[in-house]
Design an enzyme around this catalytic site. Sequence first.
Site, PDB file in Angstrom:
ATOM      1  N   LYS A 194     -19.591 -53.826 -35.121  1.00  0.00           N
ATOM      2  CA  LYS A 194     -20.137 -52.617 -35.753  1.00  0.00           C
ATOM      3  C   LYS A 194     -19.546 -51.433 -34.992  1.00  0.00           C
ATOM      4  O   LYS A 194     -20.033 -51.054 -33.925  1.00  0.00           O
ATOM      5  CB  LYS A 194     -21.667 -52.638 -35.642  1.00  0.00           C
ATOM      6  CG  LYS A 194     -22.418 -51.916 -36.723  1.00  0.00           C
ATOM      7  CD  LYS A 194     -22.211 -50.425 -36.796  1.00  0.00           C
ATOM      8  CE  LYS A 194     -22.861 -49.629 -35.697  1.00  0.00           C
ATOM      9  NZ  LYS A 194     -22.362 -48.228 -35.671  1.00  0.00           N
ATOM     10  N   GLU A 272     -22.346 -51.832 -21.457  1.00  0.00           N
ATOM     11  CA  GLU A 272     -21.454 -50.943 -20.702  1.00  0.00           C
ATOM     12  C   GLU A 272     -21.874 -49.533 -21.094  1.00  0.00           C
ATOM     13  O   GLU A 272     -21.560 -49.063 -22.183  1.00  0.00           O
ATOM     14  CB  GLU A 272     -20.011 -51.278 -21.071  1.00  0.00           C
ATOM     15  CG  GLU A 272     -19.031 -50.860 -20.007  1.00  0.00           C
ATOM     16  CD  GLU A 272     -18.586 -49.436 -20.207  1.00  0.00           C
ATOM     17  OE1 GLU A 272     -19.232 -48.551 -19.606  1.00  0.00           O
ATOM     18  OE2 GLU A 272     -17.643 -49.212 -20.950  1.00  0.00           O
ATOM     19  N   CYS A 306     -16.601 -42.724 -20.156  1.00  0.00           N
ATOM     20  CA  CYS A 306     -17.733 -43.024 -19.275  1.00  0.00           C
ATOM     21  C   CYS A 306     -17.296 -43.123 -17.817  1.00  0.00           C
ATOM     22  O   CYS A 306     -18.134 -43.109 -16.927  1.00  0.00           O
ATOM     23  CB  CYS A 306     -18.429 -44.293 -19.735  1.00  0.00           C
ATOM     24  SG  CYS A 306     -17.265 -45.620 -19.985  1.00  0.00           S
ATOM     25  N   GLU A 405     -24.332 -36.353 -17.087  1.00  0.00           N
ATOM     26  CA  GLU A 405     -23.013 -36.803 -17.560  1.00  0.00           C
ATOM     27  C   GLU A 405     -22.517 -35.760 -18.565  1.00  0.00           C
ATOM     28  O   GLU A 405     -23.138 -35.539 -19.607  1.00  0.00           O
ATOM     29  CB  GLU A 405     -23.127 -38.184 -18.215  1.00  0.00           C
ATOM     30  CG  GLU A 405     -21.775 -38.767 -18.565  1.00  0.00           C
ATOM     31  CD  GLU A 405     -21.847 -40.160 -19.188  1.00  0.00           C
ATOM     32  OE1 GLU A 405     -22.891 -40.518 -19.761  1.00  0.00           O
ATOM     33  OE2 GLU A 405     -20.834 -40.885 -19.104  1.00  0.00           O
TER      34      GLU A 405
HETATM   35  P1  ADP Z   1     -22.608 -41.605 -28.524  1.00  0.00           P
HETATM   36  O1  ADP Z   1     -23.806 -40.758 -28.273  1.00  0.00           O
HETATM   37  O2  ADP Z   1     -21.604 -41.467 -27.474  1.00  0.00           O
HETATM   38  O3  ADP Z   1     -22.092 -41.534 -29.923  1.00  0.00           O
HETATM   39  P2  ADP Z   1     -24.103 -43.968 -29.005  1.00  0.00           P
HETATM   40  O4  ADP Z   1     -24.691 -44.818 -27.944  1.00  0.00           O
HETATM   41  O5  ADP Z   1     -25.031 -43.149 -29.835  1.00  0.00           O
HETATM   42  O6  ADP Z   1     -23.026 -43.086 -28.272  1.00  0.00           O
HETATM   43  O7  ADP Z   1     -23.211 -44.807 -30.002  1.00  0.00           O
HETATM   44  C1  ADP Z   1     -22.492 -45.952 -29.647  1.00  0.00           C
HETATM   45  C2  ADP Z   1     -22.617 -46.959 -30.758  1.00  0.00           C
HETATM   46  O8  ADP Z   1     -23.990 -47.279 -30.927  1.00  0.00           O
HETATM   47  C3  ADP Z   1     -22.134 -46.491 -32.122  1.00  0.00           C
HETATM   48  O9  ADP Z   1     -21.514 -47.586 -32.769  1.00  0.00           O
HETATM   49  C4  ADP Z   1     -23.419 -46.108 -32.837  1.00  0.00           C
HETATM   50  O10 ADP Z   1     -23.339 -46.223 -34.235  1.00  0.00           O
HETATM   51  C5  ADP Z   1     -24.366 -47.142 -32.301  1.00  0.00           C
HETATM   52  N1  ADP Z   1     -25.781 -46.769 -32.326  1.00  0.00           N
HETATM   53  C6  ADP Z   1     -26.333 -45.541 -32.263  1.00  0.00           C
HETATM   54  N2  ADP Z   1     -27.681 -45.628 -32.284  1.00  0.00           N
HETATM   55  C7  ADP Z   1     -27.991 -46.940 -32.348  1.00  0.00           C
HETATM   56  C8  ADP Z   1     -29.208 -47.706 -32.371  1.00  0.00           C
HETATM   57  N3  ADP Z   1     -30.394 -47.118 -32.323  1.00  0.00           N
HETATM   58  N4  ADP Z   1     -29.130 -49.051 -32.444  1.00  0.00           N
HETATM   59  C9  ADP Z   1     -27.923 -49.663 -32.470  1.00  0.00           C
HETATM   60  N5  ADP Z   1     -26.751 -49.022 -32.435  1.00  0.00           N
HETATM   61  C10 ADP Z   1     -26.771 -47.674 -32.373  1.00  0.00           C
END
Ligand code: ADP
Length: 506
Positions: A194, A272, A306, A405
């Site tokens: 995903k 990570e 990161c 960060e």
């Molecule tokens: P950023 O803030 O750097 O975009 P995220 O942690 O929000 O980082 O996103 C990293 C990944 O996690 C993306 O693929 C995003 O779609 C997914 N994501 C965001 N929110 C959720 C959630 N609640 N559960 C699962 N995956 C999520």
Amino acid sequence: MFSLMRYSQWQHCCRRALSMLRNQAYVGGEWRNAGSGETFEVLNPFDGSVVGRVPDMSESDVKLAVDTAQRAFTVGEFSNTTAKERSDLLRGWYNLMVKHAEDLAQIMTMESGKSLAESRGEVKYGNSFVEWFAEEARRVNGEVIQSPVRGREVLLLKQPVGVAALITPWNFPHAMITRKAGAALAVGCTCVVKPSEETPLTALALANLAEQAGFPAGVFNVVTTSPKNSAAVGKLLCEDARVRVMSFTGSTAVGKILYRQCASTIKRLSLELGGNAPFVVFESADIDLAVAGAMASKFRNTGQTCVSANRFFVHENVHTEFVDKFVSKINSDIKMGDGSREGITNGPLIKESQLKMVSDLVNDALTKGAKLHCGGKPLPELGPLFYGPTVLTRVTKEMQIYNKEIFGPVAVINKFSSEEEVLREANNTPVGLAGYFYSKDISQVFRVARKLEVGMVGVNEGLISCTEAAFGGIKESGLGREGSHHGIDDFVDVKYVCIGNVAYQS
Ligand code: ADP
């Protein structure tokens, strides 16, 4: 907005890359739309133009992907393929990635905004994981152990855990997928990937190459979701008992949600997450080397990694020299603009929320008395998401930027006077991913390398990631290691087999 002229220019430049673009998800060896028929736009962060449109999949679509991955694992027998067969598949995938390296780089630049030079670098780095795990696949051996009991043979087998869910971020749209999928596929797991909603096109291009490489249907699946569906789909992947491992790279906040959700099925978890890397310059350091390392560590991907240096600590006796040389290097070396143009070193931030976060942190620091050496503001003349490379000193603990960060092109340079003091400050954070320091004192090198509370240390180096080494953090930066021979550990179960009553005399 989508501009026709820009589109035709872009079409001309990247005709081959275009042929790799996909507007459907890849599930069970087929290109599919969302059951609902809904789609979402993928935007170029440089100017907001639309570069693609992909399915907005919901839980029912992703459940189908898990079904197909589970079938490929068991009925399709991917789990029983030989290591040599899996190695050959990975090798074929790698060869296609090398052949299409430029196309992958073009696609990545379109959807992530990073410069072509950086995208080419990432493609090389991302490809290297598939090559590495093609090699590692054949060396994932179990053990035959000395038994404490006569007439017993004790074996430890390594077996694939099952379906792996891989959730990846936008800052490395290629490498974050191959680092996980390479390891998972090498040992016989099947995958549901995903990717981030910002960068699904690179992921789908990788699926296109996986299909060409001949992975059996259902072994490698890519599902795409908009932010509307990401949380629900993430929850489903955590709570579906058939998914046996969740491997996530992204923010610490989302990592914590996934950790909680995975408790329901006691799922193997590899995380990570965010970092807050210290970058320490001791008095004995080669300052020119330290400045070069700081440039690479701070400004790669416009500060959106990161492992980016996040807090600089420079000894008081070399502070002025370091700041002056750093600022002059920034002014001479950084060329911001459209990442698809040759010669551009840095692109924009990925999205509005990132730009706002960076602007707010800098404004807060400036209002509270920080000293600005360069940058300090957005650059709307370049595009809607550009922020100028910024250096701040005289930052105090009352300013939000001190220990947060930043994830942007902003360097905060603090002063220190003793090793003890700087170690205390460097370690004063709940996360611990990467850390860097510059010193010519050999005892200090060993001492500080051991005392920094991080998973990875760069000594006299600002860029340290490679497929051969173990990538990962301690404290709230995550669980598990990616790359290296440790990278497969998250995807295998160790099974103890005891064979009793063996007669050694016939
Ligand atoms: P950023 O803030 O750097 O975009 P995220 O942690 O929000 O980082 O996103 C990293 C990944 O996690 C993306 O693929 C995003 O779609 C997914 N994501 C965001 N929110 C959720 C959630 N609640 N559960 C699962 N995956 C999520």
